[in-house]
Scaffold this active site. Sequence first.
Site, PDB file in Angstrom:
ATOM      1  N   LYS A  34       0.855  -1.198   0.000  1.00  0.00           N
ATOM      2  CA  LYS A  34       0.000   0.000   0.000  1.00  0.00           C
ATOM      3  C   LYS A  34       0.891   1.247   0.000  1.00  0.00           C
ATOM      4  O   LYS A  34       2.109   1.149   0.215  1.00  0.00           O
ATOM      5  CB  LYS A  34      -0.899  -0.015   1.237  1.00  0.00           C
ATOM      6  CG  LYS A  34      -0.142   0.109   2.550  1.00  0.00           C
ATOM      7  CD  LYS A  34      -1.045  -0.148   3.747  1.00  0.00           C
ATOM      8  CE  LYS A  34      -0.280  -0.060   5.040  1.00  0.00           C
ATOM      9  NZ  LYS A  34      -1.032  -0.622   6.174  1.00  0.00           N
ATOM     10  N   ARG A 128      -9.419   0.332  15.577  1.00  0.00           N
ATOM     11  CA  ARG A 128      -9.758   0.986  14.301  1.00  0.00           C
ATOM     12  C   ARG A 128     -10.722   0.063  13.553  1.00  0.00           C
ATOM     13  O   ARG A 128     -11.755  -0.296  14.079  1.00  0.00           O
ATOM     14  CB  ARG A 128      -8.473   1.319  13.541  1.00  0.00           C
ATOM     15  CG  ARG A 128      -7.552   2.210  14.414  1.00  0.00           C
ATOM     16  CD  ARG A 128      -6.611   3.103  13.636  1.00  0.00           C
ATOM     17  NE  ARG A 128      -5.723   2.425  12.727  1.00  0.00           N
ATOM     18  CZ  ARG A 128      -4.487   2.815  12.473  1.00  0.00           C
ATOM     19  NH1 ARG A 128      -3.959   3.867  13.107  1.00  0.00           N
ATOM     20  NH2 ARG A 128      -3.742   2.171  11.609  1.00  0.00           N
ATOM     21  N   TYR A 253      16.177  27.666  11.693  1.00  0.00           N
ATOM     22  CA  TYR A 253      15.009  28.241  12.352  1.00  0.00           C
ATOM     23  C   TYR A 253      15.139  28.122  13.862  1.00  0.00           C
ATOM     24  O   TYR A 253      15.549  27.083  14.374  1.00  0.00           O
ATOM     25  CB  TYR A 253      13.737  27.500  11.927  1.00  0.00           C
ATOM     26  CG  TYR A 253      13.299  27.786  10.512  1.00  0.00           C
ATOM     27  CD1 TYR A 253      13.047  29.089  10.089  1.00  0.00           C
ATOM     28  CD2 TYR A 253      13.133  26.750   9.611  1.00  0.00           C
ATOM     29  CE1 TYR A 253      12.636  29.341   8.795  1.00  0.00           C
ATOM     30  CE2 TYR A 253      12.714  26.986   8.319  1.00  0.00           C
ATOM     31  CZ  TYR A 253      12.465  28.289   7.914  1.00  0.00           C
ATOM     32  OH  TYR A 253      12.057  28.522   6.636  1.00  0.00           O
TER      33      TYR A 253
END
Length: 282
Positions: A34, A128, A253
């Site tokens: 997948k 799930r 950053y």
Amino acid sequence: MRAATKHISKAALSHNLNTLADLAPDSRCMAVIKANAYGSEATQVLDALERADLFGVAAIEEALAIRAAGTRKPIVLLEGAFEAGDVALAADKQFELVIATMQQLEWLLACEHDFSRVWFKLDTGMGRLGFQAHDAKAAMDKLLTRYTQQNVVIMTHFSDSDAPDRSITNGQIARFDDFAAHYPDCEHSLCNSAGVLSFPHAHRHYIRPGIALYGASPFAGHFAEDHDLKPVMTLTTRVLSVKAFKRGEPIGYAQTYRLPADGHIAICEIGYADGYSRFIPS
Ligand SMILES: *Cc1c(COP(=O)(O)O)cnc(C)c1O
């Protein structure tokens, strides 16, 4: 030209499949491909997965692409049908369906076509998809009005098979076995990658490795080579600039990084558009 490039090693992929399949010699192996084979270009690596008995994908579009790429192996839709039309299309293309909800079961039973194998998903603790203990029996008995146990694989998915605490997975296996004992002729499928590596008594009829196929250890603090796995994907890019900095000077950053000593910083050609994670301190 963008320099950031991913390289896929088919040799590593087939090595990993062999490693995992050898760990479960009495099981058939479903290669989970997948999400574009976890980013490893599913349609282009099928030949490296010749040893797999079946393929598992999440969505029917993926199954169509893999079939179009020429494989004859069974393809299982791991989330089942998302809408009624998927069942007819799956029947037409001979894809196999996971049945995880009453709605999916009704679509299946309303379809004229008989599937040669149906995957019945039990929720043993993942929380799930899958039938929970209180409605699993009614759902299975309904499925068995049309299909025989020999055509049904009972499956479940582990939530914590990569955790040092084995009790959660052992609890899932026990709940699975309590249910499956009522259906002695059904086949079983429980193991994702971490399950294959850690719970051999749960290998049963079908294993379903994903992440380990691609050469990543599912266990925190472990590396692929600890399990005789090889990384399938390598990311390379160019160095754009090298600059000298003094000890303690800030980089990036929020000044997240400060040089521990005088040294050099290389700036590489890679950014979010190349898939570089926003969550890596930068
Ligand atoms: C994704 C998936 C797998 C593979 O899991 P890994 O942890 O990547 O090995 C197995 N079974 C099902 C149902 C999945 O959705």
